[in-house]
Structure formats: C-alpha cells, structure tokens
Design a protein around this motif. Structure first.
Motif, PDB file in Angstrom:
ATOM      1  N   GLU A  48     -15.735  31.063  33.754  1.00 33.80           N
ATOM      2  CA  GLU A  48     -15.120  29.763  33.493  1.00 33.80           C
ATOM      3  C   GLU A  48     -14.710  29.687  32.032  1.00 33.80           C
ATOM      4  OE1 GLU A  48     -18.039  26.885  34.483  1.00 33.80           O
ATOM      5  OE2 GLU A  48     -17.769  27.090  36.660  1.00 33.80           O
ATOM      6  N   ARG A  49     -13.729  28.853  31.763  1.00 35.24           N
ATOM      7  CA  ARG A  49     -13.326  28.666  30.366  1.00 35.24           C
ATOM      8  C   ARG A  49     -14.490  28.027  29.608  1.00 35.24           C
ATOM      9  NH1 ARG A  49      -8.425  30.317  29.702  1.00 35.24           N
ATOM     10  NH2 ARG A  49      -6.855  30.150  31.351  1.00 35.24           N
ATOM     11  N   SER A  50     -14.752  28.555  28.419  1.00 33.66           N
ATOM     12  CA  SER A  50     -15.945  28.114  27.691  1.00 33.66           C
ATOM     13  C   SER A  50     -15.805  26.692  27.173  1.00 33.66           C
ATOM     14  CB  SER A  50     -16.241  29.064  26.538  1.00 33.66           C
ATOM     15  OG  SER A  50     -15.260  28.942  25.525  1.00 33.66           O
ATOM     16  N   GLY A  51     -14.607  26.290  26.758  1.00 31.54           N
ATOM     17  CA  GLY A  51     -14.419  24.953  26.216  1.00 31.54           C
ATOM     18  C   GLY A  51     -15.181  24.726  24.932  1.00 31.54           C
ATOM     19  N   VAL A  52     -15.675  25.811  24.317  1.00 29.60           N
ATOM     20  CA  VAL A  52     -16.478  25.674  23.102  1.00 29.60           C
ATOM     21  C   VAL A  52     -15.567  25.545  21.900  1.00 29.60           C
ATOM     22  CG1 VAL A  52     -18.131  26.821  21.591  1.00 29.60           C
ATOM     23  CG2 VAL A  52     -18.441  26.900  24.050  1.00 29.60           C
ATOM     24  N   LYS A  84     -13.776  21.193  24.832  1.00 31.13           N
ATOM     25  CA  LYS A  84     -12.328  21.012  24.785  1.00 31.13           C
ATOM     26  C   LYS A  84     -11.664  21.999  25.739  1.00 31.13           C
ATOM     27  CE  LYS A  84     -12.268  17.990  21.342  1.00 31.13           C
ATOM     28  NZ  LYS A  84     -13.719  17.859  21.152  1.00 31.13           N
ATOM     29  N   ALA A  85     -10.500  21.642  26.238  1.00 32.15           N
ATOM     30  CA  ALA A  85      -9.720  22.529  27.090  1.00 32.15           C
ATOM     31  C   ALA A  85      -8.632  23.169  26.243  1.00 32.15           C
ATOM     32  CB  ALA A  85      -9.110  21.752  28.257  1.00 32.15           C
ATOM     33  N   PHE A  86      -8.733  24.485  26.012  1.00 34.85           N
ATOM     34  CA  PHE A  86      -7.784  25.165  25.141  1.00 34.85           C
ATOM     35  C   PHE A  86      -6.706  25.908  25.908  1.00 34.85           C
ATOM     36  CE2 PHE A  86     -11.601  25.259  22.238  1.00 34.85           C
ATOM     37  CZ  PHE A  86     -11.095  24.310  21.375  1.00 34.85           C
ATOM     38  N   GLY A  87      -6.755  25.880  27.229  1.00 32.41           N
ATOM     39  CA  GLY A  87      -5.770  26.608  28.007  1.00 32.41           C
ATOM     40  C   GLY A  87      -5.935  28.109  27.821  1.00 32.41           C
ATOM     41  N   ASP A  88      -4.812  28.825  27.732  1.00 32.47           N
ATOM     42  CA  ASP A  88      -4.835  30.282  27.656  1.00 32.47           C
ATOM     43  C   ASP A  88      -5.441  30.800  26.359  1.00 32.47           C
ATOM     44  OD1 ASP A  88      -3.680  30.425  30.135  1.00 32.47           O
ATOM     45  OD2 ASP A  88      -1.638  30.653  29.383  1.00 32.47           O
ATOM     46  N   GLU A  89      -5.574  29.952  25.344  1.00 35.43           N
ATOM     47  CA  GLU A  89      -6.178  30.397  24.096  1.00 35.43           C
ATOM     48  C   GLU A  89      -7.705  30.386  24.155  1.00 35.43           C
ATOM     49  OE1 GLU A  89      -4.606  27.952  21.013  1.00 35.43           O
ATOM     50  OE2 GLU A  89      -2.740  29.101  20.868  1.00 35.43           O
ATOM     51  N   ASP A  90      -8.257  29.834  25.219  1.00 29.42           N
ATOM     52  CA  ASP A  90      -9.703  29.767  25.360  1.00 29.42           C
ATOM     53  C   ASP A  90     -10.211  31.046  26.025  1.00 29.42           C
ATOM     54  OD1 ASP A  90     -12.240  28.793  25.255  1.00 29.42           O
ATOM     55  OD2 ASP A  90     -11.999  27.314  26.853  1.00 29.42           O
ATOM     56  N   ARG A  91     -11.427  31.438  25.688  1.00 27.68           N
ATOM     57  CA  ARG A  91     -12.045  32.596  26.310  1.00 27.68           C
ATOM     58  C   ARG A  91     -12.685  32.196  27.639  1.00 27.68           C
ATOM     59  NH1 ARG A  91     -17.833  33.395  23.210  1.00 27.68           N
ATOM     60  NH2 ARG A  91     -18.410  31.193  23.222  1.00 27.68           N
ATOM     61  N   MET A  92     -12.953  33.181  28.484  1.00 27.80           N
ATOM     62  CA  MET A  92     -13.645  32.979  29.747  1.00 27.80           C
ATOM     63  C   MET A  92     -15.053  33.549  29.603  1.00 27.80           C
ATOM     64  SD  MET A  92     -11.265  31.626  31.749  1.00 27.80           S
ATOM     65  CE  MET A  92     -11.787  31.923  33.434  1.00 27.80           C
ATOM     66  N   SER A 129     -18.215  37.651  27.979  1.00 31.36           N
ATOM     67  CA  SER A 129     -17.112  36.869  27.407  1.00 31.36           C
ATOM     68  C   SER A 129     -15.839  37.707  27.454  1.00 31.36           C
ATOM     69  CB  SER A 129     -17.434  36.482  25.954  1.00 31.36           C
ATOM     70  OG  SER A 129     -16.354  35.796  25.353  1.00 31.36           O
ATOM     71  N   VAL A 130     -14.782  37.146  27.995  1.00 33.60           N
ATOM     72  CA  VAL A 130     -13.501  37.836  28.110  1.00 33.60           C
ATOM     73  C   VAL A 130     -12.434  37.026  27.392  1.00 33.60           C
ATOM     74  CG1 VAL A 130     -11.710  38.657  29.673  1.00 33.60           C
ATOM     75  CG2 VAL A 130     -14.112  38.929  30.295  1.00 33.60           C
ATOM     76  N   GLY A 159      -4.017  36.612  23.336  1.00 34.80           N
ATOM     77  CA  GLY A 159      -3.846  35.403  22.539  1.00 34.80           C
ATOM     78  C   GLY A 159      -5.068  34.512  22.468  1.00 34.80           C
ATOM     79  N   ALA A 160      -6.115  34.801  23.249  1.00 34.85           N
ATOM     80  CA  ALA A 160      -7.326  33.980  23.228  1.00 34.85           C
ATOM     81  C   ALA A 160      -8.187  34.362  22.027  1.00 34.85           C
ATOM     82  CB  ALA A 160      -8.123  34.151  24.508  1.00 34.85           C
ATOM     83  N   TYR A 161      -8.916  33.408  21.508  1.00 37.21           N
ATOM     84  CA  TYR A 161      -9.734  33.678  20.320  1.00 37.21           C
ATOM     85  C   TYR A 161     -10.840  32.641  20.205  1.00 37.21           C
ATOM     86  CZ  TYR A 161      -7.371  29.699  18.195  1.00 37.21           C
ATOM     87  OH  TYR A 161      -6.901  28.427  17.944  1.00 37.21           O
TER      88      TYR A 161
END
Length: 241
Positions: free
Chosen positions: A19-23, A31-39, A84-85, A89-91
């Motif tokens: 799941e997206r970490s939202g951290v 927060k929801a970062f979309g494609d910039e968020d890690r899984m 963590s994946v 562009g995710a960071y």
C-alpha cells in the motif's frame, strides 16, 4: 547473495499486498502523494510468502542487534521491518527516523525510540535506491546524550532535548542543553506560556514548525546561532548509494 535474491522474489510475490505509505515529514496525518509515494508492506507474522527467507534475515539481524547493543552499551530490540518499493520518480524526502522518545506518548508513558535503521537493497540493477545523507562536523559525540536525542546545533555543538526535567509538584518539563548539561533554554512544559508563544498556540505542529518553535526557546543571546537537525544549511551532502 542467495538470501538477497530470495527476499527480492518474496517482495515481488507479495506486491499485491503493498500500500502507499502516505508518510510525510510534515505532519502526523498521512498524505496521498500519488505516483511519487513509495509502496510498503509491514512484515508481520500474518504475512505469507517466503517466511523461511525472512526468518534467516531475522537471525542475521538479531546477531547484529546483540553485537551492536554491546558496542553501544544499551539494550536494543527489533521492532519494525517492512518491504519498501519506489517506482519511477517516487522518493522519500529529507527526514529523521525518530525525533524524540517523548513524542510517542504523553508524558513519560513511552520510553522506546528507533535509534538504528538498517537498509537492505534488493535492486536487480545497481541503478536506483540512492541514499543521500546530510552530515555535519561535530565538536563531540552527537545524536543522543544520556537517553536524550539531539534536536539541533549551536555551531558545531550538538543541542539535546531533555524530556526528564522535573518542575514544582513533580511537573514533567523539557529543557534544551549542550554537552556538560549546560542548559540553553529555560525549563518549559506543554502548557508553559513561553512554549505556547513559541509555537503560536498551534496544537498540531509539522516538523518545520516544531523545530522552529524549539529554536525560539533557545536563550535570546544564542538564538541566531541555532540550527535544527533537519536544517540543511551547514550540512555536508554525502551520497551513500
């Protein structure tokens, strides 16, 4: 290498559970970062997959934990582990893994904190997984002092947040100090007038606001020289991988 390959295969097989970490380093609310968020996938006993490979990793980390605890002179426990994946562009931005033990709970109810982080890269190719560290020159040992974590700098002198100051009627207070217990702030509590003024009566402080408020608690004659541990100014950038 065989273990790393097994863990990589395990992570790929479990991808549907990620799941997206939202951290974020800015607030307690995800927060929801979309494609910039890690899984991410937190590894618990309930997670299937290659438990044998993860158990072997646990054994190796446990040996490291014991040896490191002896070297550091403290008891360490392994409390969290996750895959963590990062997609293209995710960071995960500049952050600290743990600011201070006292922020986990009210008063002194919680005394644990994350003091060591261990990263195992499972990339198929060398490209990716870059880690950038922001390092500063220090006049002495830094990071923590007698259980109190560092929150800032006065030049090359580390500044620590004492979460165990006791006031009148055994009131739980805080204080900022440098080596040798030289306090550079007055004692303050969550409801102190000085702390309310420093934080602007805000209850939910993000990282920048919190460290800014701590800076305003520093004695006036030293305040201009203070920098938080999350301030990049004066840091030497080290690209680890």
């Amino acid at each position: 290498r065989d273990l790393a390959l097994a863990l990589r295969a395990d992570a790929l097989d479990l991808r549907e559970l990620f799941e997206r970490s939202g951290v974020t380093n800015e607030a307690a609310t995800p927060k929801a970062f979309g494609d910039e968020d890690r899984m991410t996938l937190t590894l618990t006993e309930r997670v299937g997959g290659d438990r044998a490979a993860r158990a072997e990793l646990d054994q190796r980390l446990d040996a490291l934990r014991v040896a490191l605890g002896k070297e550091l002179g403290r008891r360490l426990s392994a409390d969290e582990q996750y895959y963590s994946v990062h997609g293209p562009g995710a960071y995960l931005g500049l952050h600290m893994d743990e600011r201070h033990e006292s922020f986990k709970a009210e008063g002194f109810a919680e005394t644990s904190r994350r003091s060591v982080s261990w990263l195992v890269y499972l990339n198929e190719k060398p490209r990716g997984g870059e880690l950038r560290a922001y390092c500063r020159e220090s006049s002495g040992a830094c990071g923590n002092d007698e259980g109190n974590l560092q929150v800032g700098w006065l030049g090359a002198e580390p500044v620590f947040l004492d979460a165990y100051v006791r006031g009148a009627d055994d009131e739980a207070l805080y204080g900022l100090y440098t080596r040798g217990r030289r306090y550079v702030s007055e004692p303050f509590g969550a409801d102190s007038a000085s702390w309310r003024a420093a934080r602007g009566d805000r209850e939910d402080l993000d990282a920048d606001a919190f460290h800014g408020a701590l800076g305003r608690m520093i004695d006036a004659e030293l305040r201009a020289a203070y920098a938080s541990v999350e301030d990049r100014d004066g840091s030497r950038i080290v690209d680890v991988a």
